[in-house]
Design a protein around this motif. Structure first.
Motif, PDB file in Angstrom:
ATOM      1  N   VAL A 120       0.845  -1.202   0.000  1.00  0.00           N
ATOM      2  CA  VAL A 120       0.000   0.000   0.000  1.00  0.00           C
ATOM      3  C   VAL A 120       0.878   1.248   0.000  1.00  0.00           C
ATOM      4  CG1 VAL A 120      -1.698   1.337   1.306  1.00  0.00           C
ATOM      5  CG2 VAL A 120      -1.982  -1.137   1.057  1.00  0.00           C
ATOM      6  N   LYS A 121       1.924   1.244   0.794  1.00  0.00           N
ATOM      7  CA  LYS A 121       2.836   2.401   0.860  1.00  0.00           C
ATOM      8  C   LYS A 121       3.486   2.655  -0.503  1.00  0.00           C
ATOM      9  CE  LYS A 121       6.797   4.284   3.283  1.00  0.00           C
ATOM     10  NZ  LYS A 121       7.936   4.019   4.140  1.00  0.00           N
ATOM     11  N   LEU A 122       3.958   1.603  -1.164  1.00  0.00           N
ATOM     12  CA  LEU A 122       4.571   1.752  -2.487  1.00  0.00           C
ATOM     13  C   LEU A 122       3.564   2.304  -3.491  1.00  0.00           C
ATOM     14  CD1 LEU A 122       6.942   1.316  -4.476  1.00  0.00           C
ATOM     15  CD2 LEU A 122       6.010  -0.982  -4.867  1.00  0.00           C
ATOM     16  N   ARG A 123       2.359   1.755  -3.496  1.00  0.00           N
ATOM     17  CA  ARG A 123       1.330   2.225  -4.427  1.00  0.00           C
ATOM     18  C   ARG A 123       0.980   3.684  -4.164  1.00  0.00           C
ATOM     19  NH1 ARG A 123      -2.670  -2.090  -2.793  1.00  0.00           N
ATOM     20  NH2 ARG A 123      -4.171  -0.689  -3.722  1.00  0.00           N
ATOM     21  N   GLU A 124       0.908   4.073  -2.888  1.00  0.00           N
ATOM     22  CA  GLU A 124       0.645   5.479  -2.542  1.00  0.00           C
ATOM     23  C   GLU A 124       1.746   6.369  -3.114  1.00  0.00           C
ATOM     24  OE1 GLU A 124      -1.343   7.331   0.044  1.00  0.00           O
ATOM     25  OE2 GLU A 124      -2.801   5.742   0.327  1.00  0.00           O
ATOM     26  N   GLU A 125       3.019   5.968  -2.912  1.00  0.00           N
ATOM     27  CA  GLU A 125       4.156   6.777  -3.353  1.00  0.00           C
ATOM     28  C   GLU A 125       4.237   6.897  -4.867  1.00  0.00           C
ATOM     29  OE1 GLU A 125       7.628   4.984  -1.616  1.00  0.00           O
ATOM     30  OE2 GLU A 125       7.030   5.539   0.422  1.00  0.00           O
TER      31      GLU A 125
ATOM     32  N   ARG B   9      -0.434   7.154  -6.407  1.00  0.00           N
ATOM     33  CA  ARG B   9      -1.457   8.055  -5.874  1.00  0.00           C
ATOM     34  C   ARG B   9      -0.944   9.456  -5.537  1.00  0.00           C
ATOM     35  NH1 ARG B   9      -6.892   6.236  -5.569  1.00  0.00           N
ATOM     36  NH2 ARG B   9      -6.779   4.184  -6.479  1.00  0.00           N
ATOM     37  N   ARG B  10       0.083   9.532  -4.712  1.00  0.00           N
ATOM     38  CA  ARG B  10       0.559  10.829  -4.241  1.00  0.00           C
ATOM     39  C   ARG B  10       0.903  11.791  -5.386  1.00  0.00           C
ATOM     40  NH1 ARG B  10       4.459   9.448  -0.232  1.00  0.00           N
ATOM     41  NH2 ARG B  10       2.672   8.650   0.893  1.00  0.00           N
ATOM     42  N   PRO B  11       1.553  11.332  -6.480  1.00  0.00           N
ATOM     43  CA  PRO B  11       1.843  12.264  -7.582  1.00  0.00           C
ATOM     44  C   PRO B  11       0.589  12.907  -8.191  1.00  0.00           C
ATOM     45  CG  PRO B  11       3.168  10.293  -7.811  1.00  0.00           C
ATOM     46  CD  PRO B  11       2.176  10.023  -6.710  1.00  0.00           C
ATOM     47  N   LEU B  12      -0.571  12.267  -7.996  1.00  0.00           N
ATOM     48  CA  LEU B  12      -1.832  12.796  -8.523  1.00  0.00           C
ATOM     49  C   LEU B  12      -2.646  13.513  -7.449  1.00  0.00           C
ATOM     50  CD1 LEU B  12      -2.932   9.696 -10.637  1.00  0.00           C
ATOM     51  CD2 LEU B  12      -1.680  11.722 -11.411  1.00  0.00           C
ATOM     52  N   GLY B  13      -2.077  13.623  -6.257  1.00  0.00           N
ATOM     53  CA  GLY B  13      -2.791  14.259  -5.157  1.00  0.00           C
ATOM     54  C   GLY B  13      -3.888  13.388  -4.583  1.00  0.00           C
ATOM     55  N   LEU B  14      -3.770  12.069  -4.744  1.00  0.00           N
ATOM     56  CA  LEU B  14      -4.789  11.131  -4.279  1.00  0.00           C
ATOM     57  C   LEU B  14      -4.238  10.248  -3.165  1.00  0.00           C
ATOM     58  CD1 LEU B  14      -6.037   9.934  -7.783  1.00  0.00           C
ATOM     59  CD2 LEU B  14      -7.107  11.655  -6.328  1.00  0.00           C
ATOM     60  N   SER B  15      -5.135   9.629  -2.423  1.00  0.00           N
ATOM     61  CA  SER B  15      -4.757   8.626  -1.436  1.00  0.00           C
ATOM     62  C   SER B  15      -5.855   7.570  -1.395  1.00  0.00           C
ATOM     63  CB  SER B  15      -4.549   9.263  -0.063  1.00  0.00           C
ATOM     64  OG  SER B  15      -5.742   9.876   0.368  1.00  0.00           O
ATOM     65  N   PHE B  16      -5.575   6.466  -0.728  1.00  0.00           N
ATOM     66  CA  PHE B  16      -6.547   5.388  -0.608  1.00  0.00           C
ATOM     67  C   PHE B  16      -7.470   5.633   0.575  1.00  0.00           C
ATOM     68  CE2 PHE B  16      -2.989   3.123  -2.690  1.00  0.00           C
ATOM     69  CZ  PHE B  16      -3.654   2.671  -3.811  1.00  0.00           C
ATOM     70  N   THR B  17      -8.717   5.245   0.410  1.00  0.00           N
ATOM     71  CA  THR B  17      -9.649   5.269   1.535  1.00  0.00           C
ATOM     72  C   THR B  17      -9.658   3.873   2.166  1.00  0.00           C
ATOM     73  OG1 THR B  17     -11.559   4.548   0.237  1.00  0.00           O
ATOM     74  CG2 THR B  17     -11.121   6.939   0.331  1.00  0.00           C
TER      75      THR B  17
ATOM     76  N   THR C  15      -7.745  11.054 -12.977  1.00  0.00           N
ATOM     77  CA  THR C  15      -7.256  12.330 -13.535  1.00  0.00           C
ATOM     78  C   THR C  15      -6.228  12.213 -14.663  1.00  0.00           C
ATOM     79  OG1 THR C  15      -5.394  12.805 -12.025  1.00  0.00           O
ATOM     80  CG2 THR C  15      -7.606  13.399 -11.239  1.00  0.00           C
ATOM     81  N   VAL C  16      -5.909  11.002 -15.135  1.00  0.00           N
ATOM     82  CA  VAL C  16      -4.919  10.852 -16.211  1.00  0.00           C
ATOM     83  C   VAL C  16      -5.465   9.983 -17.347  1.00  0.00           C
ATOM     84  CG1 VAL C  16      -2.892  11.228 -14.741  1.00  0.00           C
ATOM     85  CG2 VAL C  16      -3.770   8.929 -15.045  1.00  0.00           C
ATOM     86  N   PRO C  17      -4.966  10.189 -18.583  1.00  0.00           N
ATOM     87  CA  PRO C  17      -5.421   9.395 -19.729  1.00  0.00           C
ATOM     88  C   PRO C  17      -5.068   7.907 -19.591  1.00  0.00           C
ATOM     89  CG  PRO C  17      -4.217  11.345 -20.458  1.00  0.00           C
ATOM     90  CD  PRO C  17      -4.012  11.226 -18.984  1.00  0.00           C
ATOM     91  N   HIS C  18      -6.018   7.055 -19.946  1.00  0.00           N
ATOM     92  CA  HIS C  18      -5.863   5.601 -19.900  1.00  0.00           C
ATOM     93  C   HIS C  18      -6.392   4.978 -21.188  1.00  0.00           C
ATOM     94  CE1 HIS C  18      -5.398   6.097 -15.557  1.00  0.00           C
ATOM     95  NE2 HIS C  18      -5.126   4.814 -15.451  1.00  0.00           N
ATOM     96  N   HIS C  19      -6.005   3.746 -21.420  1.00  0.00           N
ATOM     97  CA  HIS C  19      -6.576   2.886 -22.449  1.00  0.00           C
ATOM     98  C   HIS C  19      -6.857   1.517 -21.826  1.00  0.00           C
ATOM     99  CE1 HIS C  19      -5.173   5.657 -25.601  1.00  0.00           C
ATOM    100  NE2 HIS C  19      -6.012   5.003 -26.391  1.00  0.00           N
ATOM    101  N   LYS C  20      -7.918   0.892 -22.284  1.00  0.00           N
ATOM    102  CA  LYS C  20      -8.165  -0.490 -21.911  1.00  0.00           C
ATOM    103  C   LYS C  20      -7.221  -1.346 -22.760  1.00  0.00           C
ATOM    104  CE  LYS C  20     -11.622  -4.103 -21.512  1.00  0.00           C
ATOM    105  NZ  LYS C  20     -13.019  -4.490 -21.689  1.00  0.00           N
TER     106      LYS C  20
END
Length: 143
Positions: A17-22, A25-33, A132-137
């Motif tokens: 979770v810490k790695l995924r946050e760093e 998430r954090r670069p986008l200003g997001l965090s996990f609930t 908040t960022v562009p994605h493709h399936k």
């Protein structure tokens, strides 16, 4: 490097979770609930470790009996482009295949499309925005 499936709520999961946050998430200003993390309890949680230090991770979420979705793929920022991501993906694909899944799908950030294309994933449909960022399936048949 040791690749393994980990348990939700374990010490390794906390590192994940810490790695995924760093990285994600954090670069986008997001965090996990807490609710988002609780939803992962039935997912396949995969990590790469070296001497107890997490190098990278991903999550596989079942969509149906034949299809699994790759989520939250992350490699430690200082270790990217060293083959860790490729190794994690190969492990995840083998685990999915061994679990009876026939297709792996994902919502890939546009910045990662080339990485997944080199591994045989194909773009499906039109681009869209997610977190908040562009994605493709993207999809790949598991043989």
């Amino acid at each position: 490097m040791a690749l393994m499936q980990i348990e939700h709520g374990s010490t390794q999961y906390e590192q994940m979770v810490k790695l995924r946050e760093e990285v994600l998430r954090r670069p986008l200003g997001l965090s996990f609930t807490p609710a988002q993390l609780a939803e992962e309890k039935d997912d396949i949680l995969i990590c790469a470790f070296d001497d107890g230090r997490i190098l990278g991770c991903c999550i596989l979420t079942e969509l149906d009996s034949q299809t699994v979705k790759l989520r939250q793929m992350a490699v430690n920022s200082g270790l990217q482009q060293k083959g860790i991501g490729v190794t994690i993906m190969q492990f995840a694909e083998n685990l999915a295949r061994d679990s009876g899944y026939r297709k792996l799908t994902m919502h890939a950030r546009d910045t990662a499309l080339g990485f997944y294309q080199k591994l045989g994933y194909k773009i499906v449909g039109e681009p869209f925005e997610e977190v908040t960022v562009p994605h493709h399936k993207m999809e790949k048949q598991l043989r």
